[in-house]
Design a protein around this motif. Structure first.
Motif, PDB file in Angstrom:
ATOM      1  N   HIS A   6       1.234  -3.736  -9.490  1.00  0.00           N
ATOM      2  CA  HIS A   6       1.765  -4.558  -8.239  1.00  0.00           C
ATOM      3  C   HIS A   6       3.257  -4.727  -8.869  1.00  0.00           C
ATOM      4  O   HIS A   6       4.163  -4.482  -8.043  1.00  0.00           O
ATOM      5  CB  HIS A   6       1.053  -5.808  -8.376  1.00  0.00           C
ATOM      6  CG  HIS A   6       1.528  -7.056  -7.496  1.00  0.00           C
ATOM      7  ND1 HIS A   6       2.627  -7.916  -7.827  1.00  0.00           N
ATOM      8  CD2 HIS A   6       1.870  -7.019  -6.222  1.00  0.00           C
ATOM      9  CE1 HIS A   6       2.912  -8.716  -6.997  1.00  0.00           C
ATOM     10  NE2 HIS A   6       2.326  -8.297  -5.928  1.00  0.00           N
ATOM     11  N   ILE A  10       6.703  -3.667  -7.025  1.00  0.00           N
ATOM     12  CA  ILE A  10       7.818  -5.000  -6.553  1.00  0.00           C
ATOM     13  C   ILE A  10       9.097  -4.197  -7.170  1.00  0.00           C
ATOM     14  O   ILE A  10      10.137  -4.338  -6.256  1.00  0.00           O
ATOM     15  CB  ILE A  10       7.294  -5.957  -7.100  1.00  0.00           C
ATOM     16  CG1 ILE A  10       6.212  -6.788  -6.339  1.00  0.00           C
ATOM     17  CG2 ILE A  10       8.659  -7.070  -6.896  1.00  0.00           C
ATOM     18  CD1 ILE A  10       6.266  -7.206  -5.067  1.00  0.00           C
ATOM     19  N   GLU A  14      12.404  -3.677  -4.993  1.00  0.00           N
ATOM     20  CA  GLU A  14      13.589  -4.166  -5.171  1.00  0.00           C
ATOM     21  C   GLU A  14      14.848  -3.068  -5.074  1.00  0.00           C
ATOM     22  O   GLU A  14      15.789  -3.386  -4.602  1.00  0.00           O
ATOM     23  CB  GLU A  14      13.592  -4.827  -6.365  1.00  0.00           C
ATOM     24  CG  GLU A  14      12.887  -6.371  -6.676  1.00  0.00           C
ATOM     25  CD  GLU A  14      12.799  -6.983  -7.739  1.00  0.00           C
ATOM     26  OE1 GLU A  14      13.572  -6.381  -8.973  1.00  0.00           O
ATOM     27  OE2 GLU A  14      12.357  -7.983  -7.878  1.00  0.00           O
ATOM     28  N   ASN A  72      13.438 -12.015  -1.575  1.00  0.00           N
ATOM     29  CA  ASN A  72      12.544 -12.865  -2.133  1.00  0.00           C
ATOM     30  C   ASN A  72      12.119 -14.005  -0.905  1.00  0.00           C
ATOM     31  O   ASN A  72      11.082 -14.304  -0.745  1.00  0.00           O
ATOM     32  CB  ASN A  72      13.175 -13.783  -3.245  1.00  0.00           C
ATOM     33  CG  ASN A  72      13.116 -13.075  -4.569  1.00  0.00           C
ATOM     34  OD1 ASN A  72      12.138 -12.246  -4.742  1.00  0.00           O
ATOM     35  ND2 ASN A  72      14.056 -13.048  -5.370  1.00  0.00           N
ATOM     36  N   LEU A  75       9.619 -11.879   1.091  1.00  0.00           N
ATOM     37  CA  LEU A  75       8.235 -11.812   0.251  1.00  0.00           C
ATOM     38  C   LEU A  75       7.544 -13.044   0.141  1.00  0.00           C
ATOM     39  O   LEU A  75       6.214 -13.044   0.266  1.00  0.00           O
ATOM     40  CB  LEU A  75       8.412 -11.122  -1.091  1.00  0.00           C
ATOM     41  CG  LEU A  75       8.962  -9.540  -1.070  1.00  0.00           C
ATOM     42  CD1 LEU A  75       9.070  -9.292  -2.407  1.00  0.00           C
ATOM     43  CD2 LEU A  75       7.970  -8.913  -0.300  1.00  0.00           C
TER      44      LEU A  75
END
Length: 119
Positions: A6, A10, A14, A72, A75
């Motif tokens: 995970h 991420i 990014e 962010n 997400l």
């Protein structure tokens, strides 16, 4: 193993998001002067959502990496596609809220899936 995977996903997301943001808004990340055309409504929403005269730690972080705020925001949002609505319709409605994510969605949702094996 799952948490490591995970974290890697991420981090990769990014990197892709940051590249796309830099392509759209340039090196300084200034949303007010994007390289690509941004609609007047998007600009107005960005101006209205800003807190003039109030600068805190979050603003300082956003100035260092302005792409991170939108990354962010999406997400951590609880938005999901309602039943009966296609993902294309959802992005049509939410593209102004998440312009960089919408650009990535246009690029990747247009890829046709195939069930034919390649030889």
């Amino acid at each position: 193993m799952g948490s490591e995977l995970h974290a890697d996903a991420i981090q990769h997301a990014e990197e892709i998001f940051k590249r796309c943001h830099l392509d759209m808004y340039g090196k300084d990340g200034n949303i007010a002067s994007p390289k690509k055309k941004v609609s007047k409504i998007s600009k107005l929403l960005q101006e209205l959502s800003g807190d003039e005269g109030e600068e805190d730690e979050d603003d300082e972080i956003d100035n260092k990496s302005p792409w991170l705020k939108e990354f962010n925001l999406y997400l951590n949002s609880g938005h999901s596609c309602p039943p009966g609505m296609s993902i294309i319709q959802w992005w049509g409605i939410n593209a102004q809220l998440y312009p960089v994510w919408a650009s990535l969605a246009r690029d990747h949702l247009s890829i046709m899936a195939s069930s034919v094996s390649s030889e």
